[in-house]
Motif scaffolding. Structure first.
Motif, mmCIF file in Angstrom:
data_model
loop_
_atom_site.group_PDB
_atom_site.id
_atom_site.type_symbol
_atom_site.label_atom_id
_atom_site.label_comp_id
_atom_site.label_asym_id
_atom_site.label_seq_id
_atom_site.Cartn_x
_atom_site.Cartn_y
_atom_site.Cartn_z
ATOM 1 N N ASN A 1 4.640 11.771 -2.071
ATOM 2 C CA ASN A 1 5.521 11.362 -1.023
ATOM 3 C C ASN A 1 6.856 11.542 -1.325
ATOM 4 O O ASN A 1 7.433 11.625 -0.049
ATOM 5 N N LEU A 2 7.346 11.482 -2.387
ATOM 6 C CA LEU A 2 8.978 11.668 -2.470
ATOM 7 C C LEU A 2 9.437 13.110 -2.595
ATOM 8 O O LEU A 2 10.420 13.564 -2.635
ATOM 9 N N GLY A 3 8.266 14.009 -2.349
ATOM 10 C CA GLY A 3 8.399 15.288 -1.945
ATOM 11 C C GLY A 3 8.262 16.377 -3.097
ATOM 12 O O GLY A 3 8.772 17.410 -3.075
ATOM 13 N N SER A 4 7.558 15.945 -4.014
ATOM 14 C CA SER A 4 7.313 16.681 -5.304
ATOM 15 C C SER A 4 5.812 16.900 -5.730
ATOM 16 O O SER A 4 5.319 16.386 -6.532
ATOM 17 N N PRO A 5 5.073 17.737 -4.930
ATOM 18 C CA PRO A 5 3.712 17.934 -5.335
ATOM 19 C C PRO A 5 3.373 18.312 -6.616
ATOM 20 O O PRO A 5 2.623 17.977 -7.332
ATOM 21 N N PHE A 6 4.389 19.270 -7.363
ATOM 22 C CA PHE A 6 4.190 19.973 -8.466
ATOM 23 C C PHE A 6 4.286 18.784 -9.529
ATOM 24 O O PHE A 6 3.279 18.552 -10.449
ATOM 25 N N VAL A 7 5.337 17.816 -9.512
ATOM 26 C CA VAL A 7 5.328 16.731 -10.492
ATOM 27 C C VAL A 7 4.094 15.985 -10.389
ATOM 28 O O VAL A 7 3.514 15.308 -11.372
ATOM 29 N N ALA A 8 3.682 15.528 -9.134
ATOM 30 C CA ALA A 8 2.590 14.881 -8.764
ATOM 31 C C ALA A 8 1.470 15.337 -9.833
ATOM 32 O O ALA A 8 0.605 14.594 -10.292
ATOM 33 N N GLN B 1 2.925 5.276 6.586
ATOM 34 C CA GLN B 1 3.531 3.868 5.897
ATOM 35 C C GLN B 1 2.250 3.185 5.164
ATOM 36 O O GLN B 1 2.580 2.883 4.054
ATOM 37 N N ALA B 2 1.012 3.196 5.880
ATOM 38 C CA ALA B 2 -0.016 2.547 5.137
ATOM 39 C C ALA B 2 -0.361 3.518 3.929
ATOM 40 O O ALA B 2 -0.682 2.645 2.950
ATOM 41 N N VAL B 3 -0.236 4.620 3.891
ATOM 42 C CA VAL B 3 -0.631 5.408 2.576
ATOM 43 C C VAL B 3 0.335 5.107 1.527
ATOM 44 O O VAL B 3 -0.010 4.750 0.317
ATOM 45 N N ILE B 4 1.697 5.120 1.868
ATOM 46 C CA ILE B 4 2.686 4.817 0.937
ATOM 47 C C ILE B 4 2.401 3.393 0.300
ATOM 48 O O ILE B 4 2.278 3.039 -1.036
ATOM 49 N N TYR B 5 1.968 2.392 1.352
ATOM 50 C CA TYR B 5 1.824 1.000 0.657
ATOM 51 C C TYR B 5 0.680 0.820 -0.043
ATOM 52 O O TYR B 5 0.623 0.069 -1.073
ATOM 53 N N THR B 6 -0.411 1.853 0.151
ATOM 54 C CA THR B 6 -1.605 1.797 -0.520
ATOM 55 C C THR B 6 -1.101 2.383 -2.225
ATOM 56 O O THR B 6 -1.668 1.624 -3.223
ATOM 57 N N PHE B 7 -0.224 3.345 -2.189
ATOM 58 C CA PHE B 7 0.210 3.945 -3.383
ATOM 59 C C PHE B 7 0.782 2.785 -4.362
ATOM 60 O O PHE B 7 0.628 2.738 -5.368
ATOM 61 N N VAL B 8 1.751 2.114 -3.528
ATOM 62 C CA VAL B 8 2.540 1.038 -4.155
ATOM 63 C C VAL B 8 1.467 0.096 -4.833
ATOM 64 O O VAL B 8 1.646 -0.590 -5.970
ATOM 65 N N ALA B 9 0.469 -0.431 -3.880
ATOM 66 C CA ALA B 9 -0.438 -1.347 -4.138
ATOM 67 C C ALA B 9 -1.276 -0.780 -5.410
ATOM 68 O O ALA B 9 -1.336 -1.766 -6.623
ATOM 69 N N LEU B 10 -1.637 0.314 -5.619
ATOM 70 C CA LEU B 10 -2.228 1.065 -6.588
ATOM 71 C C LEU B 10 -1.256 0.871 -8.029
ATOM 72 O O LEU B 10 -2.011 0.484 -8.977
ATOM 73 N N VAL B 11 -0.110 1.290 -7.650
ATOM 74 C CA VAL B 11 0.712 1.108 -8.954
ATOM 75 C C VAL B 11 0.776 -0.156 -9.724
ATOM 76 O O VAL B 11 0.613 -0.734 -10.743
ATOM 77 N N LEU B 12 0.967 -1.293 -8.464
ATOM 78 C CA LEU B 12 1.128 -2.436 -9.191
ATOM 79 C C LEU B 12 -0.164 -3.081 -9.786
ATOM 80 O O LEU B 12 -0.098 -3.817 -10.691
ATOM 81 N N ILE B 13 -1.112 -2.874 -9.014
ATOM 82 C CA ILE B 13 -2.177 -3.347 -9.126
ATOM 83 C C ILE B 13 -2.795 -2.832 -10.796
ATOM 84 O O ILE B 13 -3.363 -3.436 -11.581
#
Lengths: 607, 164, 474, 101
Positions: B47-54, B4-16
């Motif tokens: 996190n949404l399951g797609s390493p290739f697209v990432a 969860q913490a990792v996901i929220y970090t990513f969200v924070a990265l996106v928004l910041i």
């Protein structure tokens, strides 16, 4: 020949001539002229042929069909269209013949004759149209061709302006007509004129009286534009900038007559719509008086005739609105003949003396043109309603109808207009035939035969046509109104009074040569300034349009293109710091679009 | 929990990162903001399951596009050194538009009920092989059209940027 | 093999595009390149006509549909491409270095549009849309003055990119609502529970409204019309309009069953229509630049087309298609003349056509017919087309809407008449005559004939449009 | 995180992009804003792909295609910026005012 080929010959031959002339004969004006004359003769002969055959059932062809909607194309061949078709073809032929002389030295002769032919085609097709949409199409084409003909001498800025004014103003009316037609489409989805008029199953039985009034009123707005009724009449006098034969055509049997003819065509609808009929009657009466008063004081011969047309059109619409189809048709036909005659005469004068002023024509020796002056006097007398000329009988019919239905106020108005008509007509005649000084030199202008012949033919028509009233009524299947002797005598009395005053003012040997109206200064000013109607338009509609377009221009430059200082959003400070006008700033465009999308999205979400 | 913490970090990265890109007056910071935001997105994709697209997001978007923007900035550097004057009214208008739009969309999203699937598809359906297969069967037209677009973009870019 | 036949128009487009690409590589003369482009236009038309009655899906099922609708629009697109290439003889307003590439970009943009009208899946649609758009951005930038070209391309492109980003965002919601990108999966009755579907459709349509120059994404139209090189703007104003109307028809046909009854989409479209036509016409009144004026008039005409589309009925769809074809001919007539008289001028003001009657009688006649069409005078297609549009709305009982449209059409007369006055009633500033080449004269003649023929004998054209509309709905 | 949360993040990213595209004067900054908007769409697609769709390839391919098209778009737009820069030595969006008239 069978009816179909006759009607096709009548309508198609002018079109064919137009196409051939405009495509192949641009370099051969004489050939184009001959061809167009020939086409017009064929058209006239076949129209006469149709008339001789008598009324038959309408011919209908499918033009377009899809699902429930079908558009048809066809010809209605009843008394009114047969007779008026002949009148149109006849007068067009006369005017074309006359134009051979009038336009002899004009460089744009091919274009001129081709356009005349196109005009004839549009008008004839309009007259015979069986379908309301078809009528509208040709109605528009009549307007279009007159636009080109009025502006024919496009080197003159006045001509260009007049053509534009005519087109725009009649289009205002056309929008009304178009909306009326759309209403009919929505209500009954049927444009077939005979079935719309059917007393048992027609339009008037299918819609409520209120709606019927609305539809007929909208149609009447179209008629107002085309037939130059108040307040849409101001284009017509300006339209005098075109060549005189064009004016003759426009004012007698084609352009302005189209409006009246539409009312004739849809007469039963107007009779069913009581309120509309009353409105038409009032406007027509007012227009008849208004136009005559302006004609009393104008000095330009063509302008006088133009205002006289407006006034006579008012008479026709009065007759129709008062309930007499016959009186309307009769006056339309007689007016077509004598008004064409008067215009052709004025054309000869203008051609010979290069002036439009009646006094100038008189001084230059107008009366030396014998045949023309004869035509002028006969035509003028017919216009005034001097018995036993054509105009007398048709006007008598109108008075009789008004009297029969007890429209006393309108009757008084009609008498006033008739008196004024007699007055201004004879003012014109006296100004030309009894100049205040003898013509200086005698440089005689012979009247060319091809110009004289139509004048003489039409003069004959103006004399005899009045006696065919009962035939016309018969053609329409109607019985003329019984004429009361008192009415007849008083009508003649009014006319004689008008002529006498005109004689007193202009005709006797040491006449004052100013109209009696000049003694009443305010009225004189009012009439001379054409009741200030053009000026009212200038300060209202024209000004509004300009203001509107300026506002839009401003919005484009300041709001949409993003000058922040004028930007009226509450959260944004307005300041006078940067007043430079910035244009083309794209982000503001986008921002507005986004806000709009958001609002619509919210609207959808909150549903 | 850590996940969860990792996901929220990513969200924070996106928004910041997005905030930096949106509000920064310095172009360089804005580009960095874009990079951060895209990096956060790549994490979310993972996190949404797609390493290739990432991976593609990192390689092409961050490695290619962002770098290209930096180059363009440097080629026209004269203007981007001086930070343009902040224009409060313009920013206010932009924020107003964005807030209205966000409000509307968020309102609709909160009101919507999507038919969510019970369990995610099999591992095989998420594989790169499945992706490649779909690209060459289902979406072969799209693939060809995309290559055409890239070709045209290259021709066009050369043509436009060429010195007269 | 059968698939190749179904795909023939696009295939020829693609192959000829590659041939043109080699022309640019080998640096052939512009004459040669243009000749090849004309030949490819003719080949494309032939291919379209050949496949006109075919139906099928050349690729994976559900992605790409070939039906009468798509083939009809493709035919018009091919004709449009041919005409634009013919009109762009000697395109002096384009950067001399970019002449050779102009036909190349046109043909690939046409390819994108052809794919757009056949696409039945969001992803294909999106890629085709971008394939159609990017070449146009490029050619707008290729103005001979780098500053003008750069500016107008940047503006056009920013708007375009933003619109396609919005469109994309909308598509993501459509995808989310149904879990599929196939049009066949997207249906309105199912959407009643999904207000977010309308959000998606609305945002997706935004991109196409941008293409169509319809409200609220019309802002680019006047600016770009004014400044883009003449052949380029001819392409934008004629060919890409057809494609945009086509794809709009396809998207709205998704909402056809139930679209009227549900009300939301209809209300939004109706307002877009009203505002577009009123704003376009009123703004056009104040314009002095001819191309800019026509830009606003495009906005107004987009409003007329939306008037029919918002009825969500087969008849309305047919009327919109019919009008689209007619509009193509009418506006091409105007732009062809602009290309001809404005070879060496960046801007064409209304004064530029002063007295054109004396300088180039035939061209001014062409412009006149085009303007008559745009005004809506019989016997041009403008009249009949508007009549069909209006009667479509009347069949839904929207009398007041039609009333607004009719008044708008009357207002429009004013500014068109200003052009006509300049054309015929003002003395020309220069005396040098313009003589169109035979090819251009023939093209102008064909356009005039199309405008008149569709106006006088609408039957066959209407039947085609109706067949296309049926193909779309079923 | 739930689907709704992802969608809200997407909406927020889109709005931030909007602010960038609407408030900046520099063409490159405009481009960055629009890129953010496109990425918001990508995030939406991926989220839907995870939670709603049975066949997860479609959304992924969609995003890949978006990345590819973005590259093409950026190439063209940057070349236009260079062209303008050559003509003006300035890439300030508000100075593009020659067009208004």
């Amino acid at each position: 020949m069978d009816t179909l080929s006759l009607i096709l010959l009548t309508t198609i031959s002018p079109l064919a001539c137009f196409i051939i002339a405009i495509i192949f004969l641009v370099q051969q004006p004489r050939a184009a002229q001959g061809l167009v004359l020939f086409g017009s003769a064929i058209s006239l002969l076949s129209a006469i042929g149709l008339l001789v055959q008598g009324p038959v059932e309408p011919l209908r062809f499918l033009w377009f069909q899809s699902g429930a909607i079908q558009l048809q194309f066809g010809f209605i061949l009843d008394g009114a269209s047969l007779m008026f078709g002949v009148v149109v073809a006849f007068i067009t032929a006369c005017i074309m013949l006359y134009s051979v002389g009038y336009m002899a030295h004009d460089p744009g002769k091919t274009r001129y004759f081709a356009l005349l032919s196109f005009f004839a085609w549009s008008m004839l097709s309009f007259v015979y149209a069986v379908d309301l949409l078809q009528s509208f199409i040709f109605w528009e084409l009549v307007g279009l061709s007159s636009f080109f003909l009025i502006g024919f001498w496009f080197e003159k800025p006045e001509a260009a302006g007049a053509a534009r004014k005519a087109f725009l103003m009649t289009r205002v009316g056309d929008v009304g007509l178009f909306i009326g037609i759309l209403l009919i489409l929505q209500l009954v989805s049927n444009f077939d004129i005979p079935s719309l008029l059917d007393p048992q199953t027609g339009l008037s039985t299918q819609v409520s009286p209120g709606i019927l009034n609305a539809i007929t009123l909208l149609i009447f707005i179209g008629i107002m534009g085309k037939s130059a009724q108040f307040p849409l009449h101001t284009w017509l006098p300006d339209a005098m900038e075109g060549p005189t034969p064009v004016s003759a055509l426009l004012h007698s049997a084609t352009m302005v007559a189209a409006g009246v003819f539409l009312m004739i065509r849809l007469h039963p609808l107007f009779m069913a719509a009581q309120d509309t009929a009353l409105i038409v009657l009032s406007i027509a009466t007012f227009t008849a008086i208004l136009a005559s008063t302006i004609a009393m004081v104008d000095t330009d011969i063509k302008k006088v005739l133009a205002y006289s047309s407006i006034s006579q059109l008012g008479f026709m619409l009065m007759a129709l609105a008062a309930g007499s189809l016959f009186a309307g048709v009769f006056h339309l036909i007689t007016h077509a003949v004598f008004k064409a005659l008067l215009f052709l005469c004025s054309g000869i004068y203008i051609h010979a003396y290069h002036t439009n002023s009646m006094a100038e024509i008189g001084r230059s020796g107008g009366r030396r043109l014998k045949a023309t002056t004869l035509g002028l006097i006969i035509g003028g007398a017919a216009l005034s309603g001097v018995p036993p000329l054509a105009g007398f009988w048709s006007k008598e019919e109108i008075f009789a109808q008004l009297g029969h239905n007890g429209f006393n106020i309108y009757m008084a108005g009609a008498f006033l207009a008739a008196f004024l008509t007699a007055y201004y007509t004879f003012r014109m005649i006296f100004l030309i035939t009894k100049p205040d000084q003898a013509p200086a030199s005698d440089h005689s202008h012979p009247e060319p035969l091809n110009m004289k012949a139509p004048v003489l033919i039409l003069t004959l028509g103006a004399i005899v046509l009045g006696f065919f009233g009962s035939n016309i009524a018969q053609g329409l299947g109607l019985i003329p109104q019984h004429h009361s002797v008192i009415l007849m005598i008083s009508a003649v009395g009014v006319v004689i009074l008008g002529i006498l005053i005109a004689y007193f003012d202009y005709g006797r040997d040491n006449a004052p040569r100013t109209g009696f109206i000049s003694k009443i200064a305010p009225l004189d000013t009012l009439f001379t300034n054409k009741w200030y109607i053009d000026d009212i338009y200038r300060v209202t509609i024209v000004a509004i349009t300009h203001a509107l377009s300026r506002i839009l221009h401003w919005i484009e430059n300041h709001v949409l293109d993003g000058n922040y200082d004028r930007f009226g959003l509450g959260i944004l400070r307005t300041g006078a710091k940067s007043t430079r006008v910035q244009g083309g700033w794209m982000q503001l465009y986008l921002g507005w679009a986004i806000i709009l999308l958001a609002v619509v999205a919210l609207y959808l979400g909150l549903q | 929990m850590l996940e969860q913490a990792v996901i929220y970090t990513f969200v924070a990265l996106v928004l910041i990162g997005g905030g930096l890109a949106a509000f920064s007056r310095q172009i360089l910071y804005a580009i960095i903001g874009l990079g951060i935001s895209l990096l956060g997105l790549a994490g979310l994709f993972l996190n949404l399951g797609s390493p290739f697209v990432a991976a593609m997001q990192v390689l092409i978007y961050i490695g290619g596009i962002t770098v290209a923007i930096v180059f363009a900035m440097m080629l026209s550097i004269a203007m981007s050194i001086r930070p343009p004057n902040p224009d409060a009214r313009k920013l206010g208008f932009a924020i107003a538009c964005a807030v209205i739009f966000f409000g509307a969309v968020a309102h609709l999203i909160r009101g919507a009920q999507f038919q969510q699937i019970a369990s995610p598809a099999s591992e095989k359906a998420w594989s790169v092989g499945a992706l490649g297969h779909a690209l060459l069967t289902h979406y072969n037209v799209v693939f060809e059209a995309l290559s055409l677009v890239l070709l045209l973009a290259i021709i066009g870019a050369i043509l436009i940027a060429r010195k007269a | 093999m059968e698939n190749a036949i179904l795909f023939a128009p696009e295939l020829i487009c693609l192959l000829m595009g590659l041939v043109l690409f080699f022309c640019t590589v080998l640096n052939r003369s512009y004459r040669t390149t243009r000749g090849i482009a004309i030949a490819s236009g003719i080949a494309m038309i032939a291919a379209c006509l050949w496949t006109l009655s075919l139906e099928g899906e050349p690729f994976f099922p559900g992605i790409y549909a070939v039906d009468f609708f798509s083939q009809l629009i493709k035919t018009v697109l091919a004709v449009g491409f041919l005409f634009v290439v013919i009109a762009s003889a000697n395109p002096l307003t384009v950067d001399r270095n970019g002449w050779l590439e102009v036909p190349l970009f046109f043909i690939f943009s046409t390819l994108g549009m052809m794919m757009m009208v056949s696409a039945t899946e969001l992803l294909t649609l999106y890629v085709a849309m971008e394939l159609a758009a990017y070449p146009v951005y490029i050619v707008v930038a290729l103005h001979r003055n780098a500053d003008i070209g750069g500016e107008s391309a940047a503006k056009y492109m920013v708007q375009g990119m933003a619109a396609s980003a919005i469109s994309l965002y909308g598509m993501s919601f459509l995808f989310g609502t149904y879990g599929s990108t196939y049009f066949s999966a997207i249906s309105i009755p199912h959407a009643a529970a999904h207000p977010i579907f309308y959000l998606g459709l609305l945002l997706t349509l935004a991109g196409f409204f941008f293409k169509l120059g319809a409200f609220p994404f019309h802002f680019w139209a006047p600016d770009t019309y004014e400044t883009a090189p003449h052949p380029v703007i001819t392409f934008i104003a004629t060919v890409s309009k057809i494609a945009a109307i086509g794809i709009l028809c396809r998207l709205l046909s998704l909402a056809m069953p139930g679209g009227w009854e549900s009300g939301h989409a209809q209300t939004a479209l109706m307002w877009a229509s009203v505002i577009a036509m009123s704003l376009g016409n009123l703004s056009a009144l104040a314009q002095k630049d001819l191309k800019r004026l026509l830009g606003y008039s495009t906005v107004a005409h987009a409003g007329y087309v939306l008037l029919a589309l918002q009825t969500f009925a087969e008849w309305g769809l047919t009327a919109a298609l019919f009008y689209a074809i007619g509009y193509f001919a009418m506006s091409f007539a105007c732009f062809l003349v602009i290309c001809e008289i404005g070879r060496s001028e960046d801007r064409i003001t209304i004064d530029s056509v002063s007295g054109l009657y004396k300088r180039a009688p035939f061209l001014s006649f062409t412009l006149l017919i085009g303007l008559f069409g745009l005004i809506g005078l019989p016997p041009t297609v403008g009249f009949v087309g508007k009549w069909f549009l209006f009667s479509a709305a009347l069949q839904r009982g929207q009398f007041y809407l039609v009333l607004i449209a009719a008044i708008n059409a009357a207002v429009a007369l004013y500014y068109y008449l200003l052009i006509i006055r300049q054309l015929y009633w003002v003395e020309p500033a220069t005396q040098n005559t313009i003589k169109p080449t035979p090819l251009i004269a023939v093209t102008a003649m064909a356009t005039i004939i199309l405008v008149i023929a569709m106006g006088t004998l609408p039957g066959p054209f209407w039947d085609m449009a109706a067949r296309a509309a049926r193909a779309l709905i079923s | 995180m739930t689907l709704e949360a992802y969608l809200l993040v997407g909406a927020a990213l889109f709005s931030l992009g909007l602010i960038g595209a609407l408030s900046h004067r520099n063409l490159i900054a405009l481009l960055i804003g629009i890129e953010l908007m496109m990425n918001a769409a990508s995030l939406n697609l991926m989220a839907f792909n995870r939670f709603v769709v049975t066949d997860p390839t479609t959304g992924q391919i969609f995003v890949l295609i978006i990345i590819g098209l973005a590259a093409a778009e950026v190439a063209i737009f940057l070349s236009i910026i260079l062209r303008i820069y050559r003509a003006y030595h300035d890439i300030d969006a508000e100075k593009l005012t020659k067009l208004s008239g």
